[in-house]
Design a protein around this motif. Structure first.
Motif, PDB file in Angstrom:
ATOM      1  N   LEU A  80       6.440  -5.363   7.508  1.00 52.99           N
ATOM      2  CA  LEU A  80       5.672  -5.296   6.142  1.00 52.99           C
ATOM      3  C   LEU A  80       5.589  -6.738   5.386  1.00 52.99           C
ATOM      4  O   LEU A  80       4.602  -7.077   5.034  1.00 52.99           O
ATOM      5  CB  LEU A  80       6.258  -4.555   5.032  1.00 52.99           C
ATOM      6  N   SER A 111       0.836  -1.294  -0.026  1.00 55.51           N
ATOM      7  CA  SER A 111       0.050  -0.049   0.206  1.00 55.51           C
ATOM      8  C   SER A 111       0.985   1.180   0.133  1.00 55.51           C
ATOM      9  O   SER A 111       1.975   1.170   0.123  1.00 55.51           O
ATOM     10  CB  SER A 111      -0.865   0.308   1.373  1.00 55.51           C
ATOM     11  N   GLN A 112       0.203   2.425   0.012  1.00 57.91           N
ATOM     12  CA  GLN A 112       1.173   3.722  -0.199  1.00 57.91           C
ATOM     13  C   GLN A 112       1.915   3.854   0.980  1.00 57.91           C
ATOM     14  O   GLN A 112       2.918   4.013   1.194  1.00 57.91           O
ATOM     15  CB  GLN A 112       0.015   4.882  -0.430  1.00 57.91           C
ATOM     16  N   ILE A 113       1.102   4.004   2.051  1.00 63.41           N
ATOM     17  CA  ILE A 113       1.869   3.923   3.412  1.00 63.41           C
ATOM     18  C   ILE A 113       2.999   2.971   3.805  1.00 63.41           C
ATOM     19  O   ILE A 113       3.714   3.137   4.396  1.00 63.41           O
ATOM     20  CB  ILE A 113       0.818   3.899   4.843  1.00 63.41           C
ATOM     21  N   GLU A 114       2.715   1.728   3.236  1.00 63.73           N
ATOM     22  CA  GLU A 114       3.760   0.650   3.312  1.00 63.73           C
ATOM     23  C   GLU A 114       5.053   0.953   2.402  1.00 63.73           C
ATOM     24  O   GLU A 114       6.278   0.876   3.080  1.00 63.73           O
ATOM     25  CB  GLU A 114       3.304  -0.893   3.113  1.00 63.73           C
ATOM     26  N   TRP A 115       4.702   1.492   1.245  1.00 64.61           N
ATOM     27  CA  TRP A 115       5.771   2.006   0.540  1.00 64.61           C
ATOM     28  C   TRP A 115       6.547   3.293   1.176  1.00 64.61           C
ATOM     29  O   TRP A 115       7.787   3.263   1.081  1.00 64.61           O
ATOM     30  CB  TRP A 115       5.353   2.486  -0.893  1.00 64.61           C
ATOM     31  N   LEU A 116       6.025   4.008   1.836  1.00 69.39           N
ATOM     32  CA  LEU A 116       6.587   5.195   2.530  1.00 69.39           C
ATOM     33  C   LEU A 116       7.603   4.356   3.600  1.00 69.39           C
ATOM     34  O   LEU A 116       8.794   4.968   3.712  1.00 69.39           O
ATOM     35  CB  LEU A 116       5.399   6.038   2.934  1.00 69.39           C
ATOM     36  N   TRP A 117       6.943   3.416   4.218  1.00 67.60           N
ATOM     37  CA  TRP A 117       7.930   3.111   5.482  1.00 67.60           C
ATOM     38  C   TRP A 117       9.147   2.347   4.772  1.00 67.60           C
ATOM     39  O   TRP A 117      10.286   2.494   5.143  1.00 67.60           O
ATOM     40  CB  TRP A 117       7.063   2.147   6.208  1.00 67.60           C
TER      41      TRP A 117
END
Length: 134
Positions: free
Chosen positions: A123, A58-64
């Motif tokens: 993740l 997801s977008q938030i997972e990509w950010l992390w």
């Protein structure tokens, strides 16, 4: 009229953005060529990014994930800077303070790599578990 910035020797400092970017890329290229650990970090970071595509993060997972990967690379560059400065100042001779500086910089890389590993586990382990035990 705007005056050019000059260093202590009266030499004008580089104010051109493109040249600054070229120097920055040269620095990244140098640390990649000279530091085995940097090449390992790039390899593991690339594998993590590939896994991100495979598991459709997801977008938030990509950010992390990207934060963790790039943080490791930046801290490795800073570690390399400290190592080079200590070697330059001590002329490659042992000095107890130089050792402390190098050890602390290496510790920063270790902590950052552990943080990145934790992010990777958070993740990817649930996704791998779900894939295996569907």
């Amino acid at each position: 009229m705007r005056m050019a910035s000059k260093d202590k020797q009266g030499i004008e400092k580089n104010k051109h953005f493109v040249r600054s970017v070229e120097f920055a890329f040269q620095g990244i290229k140098t640390v990649f060529q000279e530091e085995r650990n940097m090449r390992k970090h790039v390899l593991f970071g690339s594998l993590a990014i590939l896994a991100g595509f495979i598991f459709q993060l997801s977008q938030i997972e990509w950010l992390w994930l990207l934060l963790a990967v790039f943080l490791v690379l930046v801290v490795e560059i800073i570690n390399t800077i400290f190592e080079n400065v200590v070697d330059m100042v001590t002329e490659f001779h042992f000095h107890p303070i130089g050792k402390k500086v190098k050890d602390m910089a290496a510790g920063a890389v270790l902590l950052t790599a552990l943080f990145a590993s934790l992010i990777g586990a958070i993740l990817f382990l649930p996704k791998i578990y779900q894939l295996i035990f569907r």
